[in-house]
Design a protein around this motif. Sequence first.
Motif, PDB file in Angstrom:
ATOM      1  N   PRO A   1       0.638  -1.057  -0.086  1.00  0.00           N
ATOM      2  CA  PRO A   1       0.154   0.032   0.053  1.00  0.00           C
ATOM      3  C   PRO A   1       0.814   1.411   0.024  1.00  0.00           C
ATOM      4  CG  PRO A   1      -0.966  -1.506   1.780  1.00  0.00           C
ATOM      5  CD  PRO A   1       0.429  -2.289   0.884  1.00  0.00           C
ATOM      6  N   LEU A   2       2.179   1.149   0.542  1.00  0.00           N
ATOM      7  CA  LEU A   2       2.901   2.347   0.684  1.00  0.00           C
ATOM      8  C   LEU A   2       3.315   2.891  -0.840  1.00  0.00           C
ATOM      9  CD1 LEU A   2       4.541   4.614   2.235  1.00  0.00           C
ATOM     10  CD2 LEU A   2       6.418   2.864   2.181  1.00  0.00           C
ATOM     11  N   GLN A   3       3.743   1.825  -1.783  1.00  0.00           N
ATOM     12  CA  GLN A   3       3.987   2.014  -2.826  1.00  0.00           C
ATOM     13  C   GLN A   3       2.753   2.643  -3.936  1.00  0.00           C
ATOM     14  OE1 GLN A   3       6.966   2.537  -4.009  1.00  0.00           O
ATOM     15  NE2 GLN A   3       8.079   1.543  -2.335  1.00  0.00           N
ATOM     16  N   ARG A   4       1.584   2.033  -3.688  1.00  0.00           N
ATOM     17  CA  ARG A   4       0.541   2.511  -4.127  1.00  0.00           C
ATOM     18  C   ARG A   4       0.169   4.139  -3.842  1.00  0.00           C
ATOM     19  NH1 ARG A   4      -4.497   0.183  -5.184  1.00  0.00           N
ATOM     20  NH2 ARG A   4      -4.738  -1.199  -3.607  1.00  0.00           N
ATOM     21  N   LYS A   5       0.529   4.575  -2.570  1.00  0.00           N
ATOM     22  CA  LYS A   5       0.510   5.928  -2.203  1.00  0.00           C
ATOM     23  C   LYS A   5       1.422   6.788  -3.116  1.00  0.00           C
ATOM     24  CE  LYS A   5      -0.857   7.551   2.390  1.00  0.00           C
ATOM     25  NZ  LYS A   5      -0.416   7.513   3.793  1.00  0.00           N
ATOM     26  N   ARG A   6       2.855   6.173  -3.087  1.00  0.00           N
ATOM     27  CA  ARG A   6       3.807   7.005  -3.638  1.00  0.00           C
ATOM     28  C   ARG A   6       3.495   7.301  -5.250  1.00  0.00           C
ATOM     29  NH1 ARG A   6       9.486   5.369  -1.112  1.00  0.00           N
ATOM     30  NH2 ARG A   6       9.685   7.767  -1.364  1.00  0.00           N
ATOM     31  N   ILE A   7       3.053   6.100  -5.863  1.00  0.00           N
ATOM     32  CA  ILE A   7       2.821   6.067  -7.338  1.00  0.00           C
ATOM     33  C   ILE A   7       1.611   7.057  -7.716  1.00  0.00           C
ATOM     34  CG2 ILE A   7       1.774   4.621  -9.197  1.00  0.00           C
ATOM     35  CD1 ILE A   7       3.296   2.426  -8.312  1.00  0.00           C
ATOM     36  N   SER A   8       0.552   6.912  -6.637  1.00  0.00           N
ATOM     37  CA  SER A   8      -0.747   7.926  -6.726  1.00  0.00           C
ATOM     38  C   SER A   8      -0.187   9.418  -6.637  1.00  0.00           C
ATOM     39  CB  SER A   8      -1.830   7.478  -5.797  1.00  0.00           C
ATOM     40  OG  SER A   8      -2.084   6.011  -5.902  1.00  0.00           O
ATOM     41  N   ALA A   9       0.519   9.612  -5.712  1.00  0.00           N
ATOM     42  CA  ALA A   9       0.729  11.082  -5.709  1.00  0.00           C
ATOM     43  C   ALA A   9       1.655  11.470  -6.632  1.00  0.00           C
ATOM     44  CB  ALA A   9       1.912  11.213  -4.524  1.00  0.00           C
ATOM     45  N   PHE A  10       2.348  10.544  -7.555  1.00  0.00           N
ATOM     46  CA  PHE A  10       3.015  11.147  -8.694  1.00  0.00           C
ATOM     47  C   PHE A  10       1.965  11.096  -9.860  1.00  0.00           C
ATOM     48  CE2 PHE A  10       5.567   9.596 -12.677  1.00  0.00           C
ATOM     49  CZ  PHE A  10       5.901  10.853 -12.737  1.00  0.00           C
ATOM     50  N   VAL A  11       1.592  10.053 -10.155  1.00  0.00           N
ATOM     51  CA  VAL A  11       0.513  10.209 -11.519  1.00  0.00           C
ATOM     52  C   VAL A  11      -0.465  11.241 -11.226  1.00  0.00           C
ATOM     53  CG1 VAL A  11       1.274   7.746 -11.805  1.00  0.00           C
ATOM     54  CG2 VAL A  11      -0.799   8.160 -10.859  1.00  0.00           C
ATOM     55  N   SER A  12      -0.885  11.329 -10.035  1.00  0.00           N
ATOM     56  CA  SER A  12      -1.864  12.233  -9.730  1.00  0.00           C
ATOM     57  C   SER A  12      -1.561  13.874 -10.385  1.00  0.00           C
ATOM     58  CB  SER A  12      -2.569  12.343  -8.533  1.00  0.00           C
ATOM     59  OG  SER A  12      -1.731  13.025  -7.955  1.00  0.00           O
ATOM     60  N   THR A  13      -0.427  14.239 -10.643  1.00  0.00           N
ATOM     61  CA  THR A  13       0.087  15.456 -10.895  1.00  0.00           C
ATOM     62  C   THR A  13       0.445  15.467 -12.402  1.00  0.00           C
ATOM     63  OG1 THR A  13       2.497  14.865 -10.653  1.00  0.00           O
ATOM     64  CG2 THR A  13       1.351  15.823  -8.753  1.00  0.00           C
ATOM     65  N   GLN A  14       0.245  14.441 -13.055  1.00  0.00           N
ATOM     66  CA  GLN A  14       0.617  14.121 -14.619  1.00  0.00           C
ATOM     67  C   GLN A  14      -0.579  14.607 -15.644  1.00  0.00           C
ATOM     68  OE1 GLN A  14       4.060  13.738 -15.416  1.00  0.00           O
ATOM     69  NE2 GLN A  14       3.868  14.068 -12.908  1.00  0.00           N
ATOM     70  N   GLY A  15       0.001  14.958 -16.600  1.00  0.00           N
ATOM     71  CA  GLY A  15      -1.083  15.315 -17.812  1.00  0.00           C
ATOM     72  C   GLY A  15      -0.860  14.592 -18.805  1.00  0.00           C
ATOM     73  N   SER A  16      -1.663  14.996 -20.066  1.00  0.00           N
ATOM     74  CA  SER A  16      -1.976  13.818 -21.022  1.00  0.00           C
ATOM     75  C   SER A  16      -0.727  13.253 -21.611  1.00  0.00           C
ATOM     76  CB  SER A  16      -2.649  14.556 -22.178  1.00  0.00           C
ATOM     77  OG  SER A  16      -1.894  15.631 -22.577  1.00  0.00           O
ATOM     78  N   GLU A  17       0.259  13.951 -21.738  1.00  0.00           N
ATOM     79  CA  GLU A  17       1.673  13.172 -22.334  1.00  0.00           C
ATOM     80  C   GLU A  17       2.150  12.104 -21.519  1.00  0.00           C
ATOM     81  OE1 GLU A  17       4.854  16.076 -23.106  1.00  0.00           O
ATOM     82  OE2 GLU A  17       6.175  14.515 -23.418  1.00  0.00           O
TER      83      GLU A  17
END
Length: 309
Positions: free
Chosen positions: A23-39
Amino acid sequence: MSTAVSDHPNVARIIEIIGRQNPLQRKRISAFVSTQGSEYWEFAESLSRTLNERLLRSDESAQEAARSYNRMCMDFVNEQIRFKKTGRYSLDDAAVAHDEVYSRPDVMRYYMIGLLLSYMFWPNHYAMLRFLDEHLRTRAIAKYLEIAPGHGLFTARAVRRSPRLRGMLVDISPTALEVSRSILEAFEVDLSRLDVVRGDFLEVDLGETEFDFISMGEVLEHVNEADVLLARAARLLTPDGAIFMTTCANCPALDHVYHFHNVREIRELIAKAGLAIGAEMALPSEPFPEEVWERELVTINYCCILTPA
Ligand SMILES: C[S@@+](CC[C@H](N)C(=O)[O-])C[C@H]1O[C@@H](n2cnc3c(N)ncnc32)[C@H](O)[C@@H]1O
């Protein structure tokens, strides 16, 4: 503008399996991808689709890839904790890395699969892959060399832009070359265009061939003589050729030798090899101002495009 993970079923599947295991890795990944745009989403969904359709079709193979990613992340965290306490890496001789990592299929397999996924889930790795992609857009490569492909993703990106290239992959680890082959096959790369050579880049006989593009991601920190390795790469370059290089400072890992304490030392090595920096990027792994990176032992990912000076 951010986009929802749920709109991208292939990335979502991979994140879900990683997250269920850790679950910790899910949190880290989610924090990153939630800031990303269409590219980002276009890239990540396309990479995930290829992986899901070609390599991770069964639940067991997807679980194994997720375990690989989680284990590799934990290896880095553990090395980082030790480094912050001692100021030293756990090894100081590349021969040990050869025995304990490169020649061990069990270790190398999870490491390279995990590393491949990190280009989608680690902010600095994704930024460096974008940097490579941007450069690949600007040139048609005829003769390509990848030193230490590990997982083969960089070659897959190069072939996508220059489908007619011919070239060579050199890696010391048979398992890395196996993983690279399977990734390149998944991307439908015509492997007959590439010589795949297992060997130490410092020793392997490459004849008189010159290359107009050399890719060397995260390899300087894997050898004892980083200066000799970069100088050899420089000698293999055509006069109008370019090298895409990544390395890192203050970056402990299972198989890293400590060469660089700061970006200046990397630039000095580049100049010593007779190369000029066309473009570069230095990315800290923690949000500290540049003047404290060295003192605080902040990991710095560095990538550049080099040409003959
Ligand atoms: C961290 S991986 C890098 C993979 C990929 N290039 C990237 O940047 O993500 C390091 C790779 O260097 C290879 N390697 C280490 N020492 C080498 C040497 N002396 N000659 C050739 N390959 C080497 C390892 O087998 C491994 O595949």
